[in-house]
Design a protein around this motif. Structure first.
Motif, PDB file in Angstrom:
ATOM      1  N   SER A 176       0.822  -1.203   0.000  1.00  0.00           N
ATOM      2  CA  SER A 176       0.000   0.000   0.000  1.00  0.00           C
ATOM      3  C   SER A 176       0.864   1.265   0.000  1.00  0.00           C
ATOM      4  N   THR A 177       0.661   2.101  -1.006  1.00  0.00           N
ATOM      5  CA  THR A 177       1.387   3.373  -1.070  1.00  0.00           C
ATOM      6  C   THR A 177       1.032   4.272   0.106  1.00  0.00           C
ATOM      7  N   SER A 178      -0.248   4.276   0.486  1.00  0.00           N
ATOM      8  CA  SER A 178      -0.683   5.133   1.601  1.00  0.00           C
ATOM      9  C   SER A 178      -0.050   4.695   2.911  1.00  0.00           C
ATOM     10  N   LYS A 179       0.093   3.390   3.114  1.00  0.00           N
ATOM     11  CA  LYS A 179       0.749   2.899   4.335  1.00  0.00           C
ATOM     12  C   LYS A 179       2.224   3.288   4.349  1.00  0.00           C
ATOM     13  N   LEU A 180       2.860   3.184   3.196  1.00  0.00           N
ATOM     14  CA  LEU A 180       4.273   3.537   3.111  1.00  0.00           C
ATOM     15  C   LEU A 180       4.474   5.040   3.326  1.00  0.00           C
ATOM     16  N   ASN A 181       3.570   5.843   2.784  1.00  0.00           N
ATOM     17  CA  ASN A 181       3.664   7.283   3.001  1.00  0.00           C
ATOM     18  C   ASN A 181       3.459   7.629   4.472  1.00  0.00           C
ATOM     19  N   ALA A 182       2.534   6.927   5.134  1.00  0.00           N
ATOM     20  CA  ALA A 182       2.305   7.173   6.554  1.00  0.00           C
ATOM     21  C   ALA A 182       3.531   6.796   7.380  1.00  0.00           C
ATOM     22  N   LEU A 183       4.153   5.688   7.041  1.00  0.00           N
ATOM     23  CA  LEU A 183       5.378   5.293   7.730  1.00  0.00           C
ATOM     24  C   LEU A 183       6.491   6.310   7.476  1.00  0.00           C
ATOM     25  N   PHE A 184       6.593   6.756   6.240  1.00  0.00           N
ATOM     26  CA  PHE A 184       7.605   7.760   5.909  1.00  0.00           C
ATOM     27  C   PHE A 184       7.402   9.011   6.758  1.00  0.00           C
ATOM     28  N   ASP A 185       6.160   9.459   6.869  1.00  0.00           N
ATOM     29  CA  ASP A 185       5.858  10.672   7.631  1.00  0.00           C
ATOM     30  C   ASP A 185       6.186  10.510   9.113  1.00  0.00           C
ATOM     31  N   SER A 186       6.112   9.277   9.614  1.00  0.00           N
ATOM     32  CA  SER A 186       6.410   9.058  11.028  1.00  0.00           C
ATOM     33  C   SER A 186       7.895   9.214  11.336  1.00  0.00           C
ATOM     34  N   TYR A 187       8.732   9.114  10.291  1.00  0.00           N
ATOM     35  CA  TYR A 187      10.180   9.263  10.474  1.00  0.00           C
ATOM     36  C   TYR A 187      10.709  10.587   9.896  1.00  0.00           C
ATOM     37  N   LYS A 188       9.921  11.245   9.089  1.00  0.00           N
ATOM     38  CA  LYS A 188      10.368  12.440   8.363  1.00  0.00           C
ATOM     39  C   LYS A 188      10.756  13.576   9.299  1.00  0.00           C
ATOM     40  N   ASP A 189      11.811  14.275   8.920  1.00  0.00           N
ATOM     41  CA  ASP A 189      12.237  15.482   9.626  1.00  0.00           C
ATOM     42  C   ASP A 189      11.183  16.565   9.407  1.00  0.00           C
ATOM     43  N   PRO A 190      10.622  17.155  10.481  1.00  0.00           N
ATOM     44  CA  PRO A 190       9.593  18.190  10.307  1.00  0.00           C
ATOM     45  C   PRO A 190      10.089  19.420   9.558  1.00  0.00           C
ATOM     46  N   ASP A 191      11.399  19.602   9.503  1.00  0.00           N
ATOM     47  CA  ASP A 191      11.971  20.757   8.811  1.00  0.00           C
ATOM     48  C   ASP A 191      12.553  20.404   7.447  1.00  0.00           C
ATOM     49  N   SER A 192      12.223  19.226   6.959  1.00  0.00           N
ATOM     50  CA  SER A 192      12.765  18.767   5.685  1.00  0.00           C
ATOM     51  C   SER A 192      11.733  17.927   4.954  1.00  0.00           C
ATOM     52  N   GLU A 193      11.952  17.738   3.664  1.00  0.00           N
ATOM     53  CA  GLU A 193      11.092  16.852   2.874  1.00  0.00           C
ATOM     54  C   GLU A 193      11.509  15.396   3.029  1.00  0.00           C
ATOM     55  N   ASP A 194      12.651  15.166   3.665  1.00  0.00           N
ATOM     56  CA  ASP A 194      13.220  13.827   3.735  1.00  0.00           C
ATOM     57  C   ASP A 194      13.280  13.306   5.171  1.00  0.00           C
ATOM     58  N   ILE A 195      13.556  12.009   5.276  1.00  0.00           N
ATOM     59  CA  ILE A 195      13.961  11.422   6.552  1.00  0.00           C
ATOM     60  C   ILE A 195      15.440  11.732   6.708  1.00  0.00           C
ATOM     61  N   THR A 196      15.828  12.291   7.853  1.00  0.00           N
ATOM     62  CA  THR A 196      17.232  12.633   8.071  1.00  0.00           C
ATOM     63  C   THR A 196      17.786  11.833   9.254  1.00  0.00           C
ATOM     64  N   ILE A 197      18.804  12.351   9.915  1.00  0.00           N
ATOM     65  CA  ILE A 197      19.536  11.558  10.902  1.00  0.00           C
ATOM     66  C   ILE A 197      18.643  11.063  12.043  1.00  0.00           C
ATOM     67  N   ASN A 198      17.875  11.945  12.647  1.00  0.00           N
ATOM     68  CA  ASN A 198      17.042  11.525  13.777  1.00  0.00           C
ATOM     69  C   ASN A 198      16.026  10.465  13.364  1.00  0.00           C
ATOM     70  N   GLY A 199      15.419  10.658  12.198  1.00  0.00           N
ATOM     71  CA  GLY A 199      14.471   9.670  11.701  1.00  0.00           C
ATOM     72  C   GLY A 199      15.143   8.352  11.375  1.00  0.00           C
ATOM     73  N   THR A 200      16.375   8.425  10.875  1.00  0.00           N
ATOM     74  CA  THR A 200      17.131   7.210  10.568  1.00  0.00           C
ATOM     75  C   THR A 200      17.421   6.423  11.834  1.00  0.00           C
ATOM     76  N   ILE A 201      17.789   7.117  12.896  1.00  0.00           N
ATOM     77  CA  ILE A 201      18.059   6.441  14.173  1.00  0.00           C
ATOM     78  C   ILE A 201      16.805   5.754  14.684  1.00  0.00           C
ATOM     79  N   LYS A 202      15.660   6.431  14.581  1.00  0.00           N
ATOM     80  CA  LYS A 202      14.395   5.827  15.017  1.00  0.00           C
ATOM     81  C   LYS A 202      14.035   4.629  14.142  1.00  0.00           C
ATOM     82  N   LEU A 203      14.259   4.752  12.838  1.00  0.00           N
ATOM     83  CA  LEU A 203      13.991   3.635  11.923  1.00  0.00           C
ATOM     84  C   LEU A 203      14.848   2.430  12.293  1.00  0.00           C
ATOM     85  N   CYS A 204      16.116   2.667  12.566  1.00  0.00           N
ATOM     86  CA  CYS A 204      17.008   1.562  12.939  1.00  0.00           C
ATOM     87  C   CYS A 204      16.544   0.899  14.232  1.00  0.00           C
TER      88      CYS A 204
END
Length: 275
Positions: free
Chosen positions: A53-81
């Motif tokens: 599901s694209t919507s599920k993947l987008n929701a997961l992405f948003d849960s890790y995304k940097d609020p000040d960026s369009e991407d997942i950055t260091i803090n989100g990467t640490i949480k993902l790991c």
């Protein structure tokens, strides 16, 4: 045993595992052949059921995304790991970066995230954990896949605008990748770099040894260079797989980078001092 190992690494069915092992005889050769022809057996490797599901993947992405960026950055990467139960410095993260087309260490784009996980049949953390386990097995044992991740790592680790990979970064990546490839067989010695005539040494008698990696780092540090060129990075992989344990079969007239030429002289002197 080979059948279960083949299935564990590739995720293939028992039927396909037996087919490839019957044809190629050796586990490593069968796995390489399977991945190089994976499209012909796509139905065996894709998870059954609904498409991710694209919507599920987008929701997961948003849960890790940097609020000040369009991407997942260091803090989100640490949480993902943490959620994947992987150390951020685990070598398998390089395979994940390859699959998700990460532009740099610790950064993940939405497009790469969605496309990469969908291609691997994932839209949930449990599925991602299973995929990461599979990617680790594949990276360790599959020479063709190891090469793809290894070559991708060069661009992944470069700073913006740099033509070379910083020496400290290069050695850090080699320290992760080389032991992993040696342990699982992805860096097994071959008698030829011609893909049609590769003769893999499964006994580990010939080829690269862990102490050679230490010598390589020592040589580079003594040489004093600030970075590793793409040519040296790329050809060093072929060098590791093709060199004999005594460095006697190295062709100085071949088109190896000069850094590798000088290292062979360094290694021969080191071997001579141990005799």
């Amino acid at each position: 045993m080979d059948v279960s190992s083949f299935c564990s690494v590739t995720g293939a069915s028992l039927k396909d595992a037996r087919k490839f092992l019957d044809k190629y005889k050796r586990l490593d050769a069968a796995v390489d052949a399977y991945y190089s022809n994976s499209g012909a057996f796509a139905a065996s490797t894709k998870p059954q059921g609904n498409a991710p599901s694209t919507s599920k993947l987008n929701a997961l992405f948003d849960s890790y995304k940097d609020p000040d960026s369009e991407d997942i950055t260091i803090n989100g990467t640490i949480k993902l790991c943490e959620d994947l139960e992987k150390d951020p410095e685990d070598v398998v993260l390089l395979a994940v970066a390859f699959e998700l087309k990460s532009p740099e260490i610790g950064r993940w784009t939405r497009k790469g995230w969605v496309d990469g996980w969908k291609a691997n049949g994932c839209d949930s953390l449990p599925a991602m954990k299973n995929t990461v386990l599979r990617l680790g097995n594949q990276l360790s044992s599959d020479s063709a896949y190891f090469r793809k991740v290894y070559l991708y790592t060069f661009d992944l680790g470069r700073t913006d605008g740099a033509r070379s990979l910083g020496m400290e970064s290069a050695q850090a990546f080699w320290s992760l990748l080389i032991p992993f490839g040696l342990k699982g067989g992805a860096l097994s010695h071959i008698s030829s770099t011609d893909d049609d005539d590769d003769d893999v040494d499964m006994n580990g008698v010939e080829g690269w040894r862990p102490e050679f990696t230490e010598w390589w780092f020592e040589f580079l540090n003594e040489k004093g260079g600030k970075g590793v060129s793409k040519d040296t990075w790329s050809m060093f992989l072929d060098f590791m797989r093709s060199i004999d344990a005594k460095f006697e079969k190295y062709d100085m007239e071949a088109a190896w980078p000069s850094t590798i030429d000088y290292f062979v002289d360094f290694a021969k002197e080191r071997l001579g001092s141990k005799a």
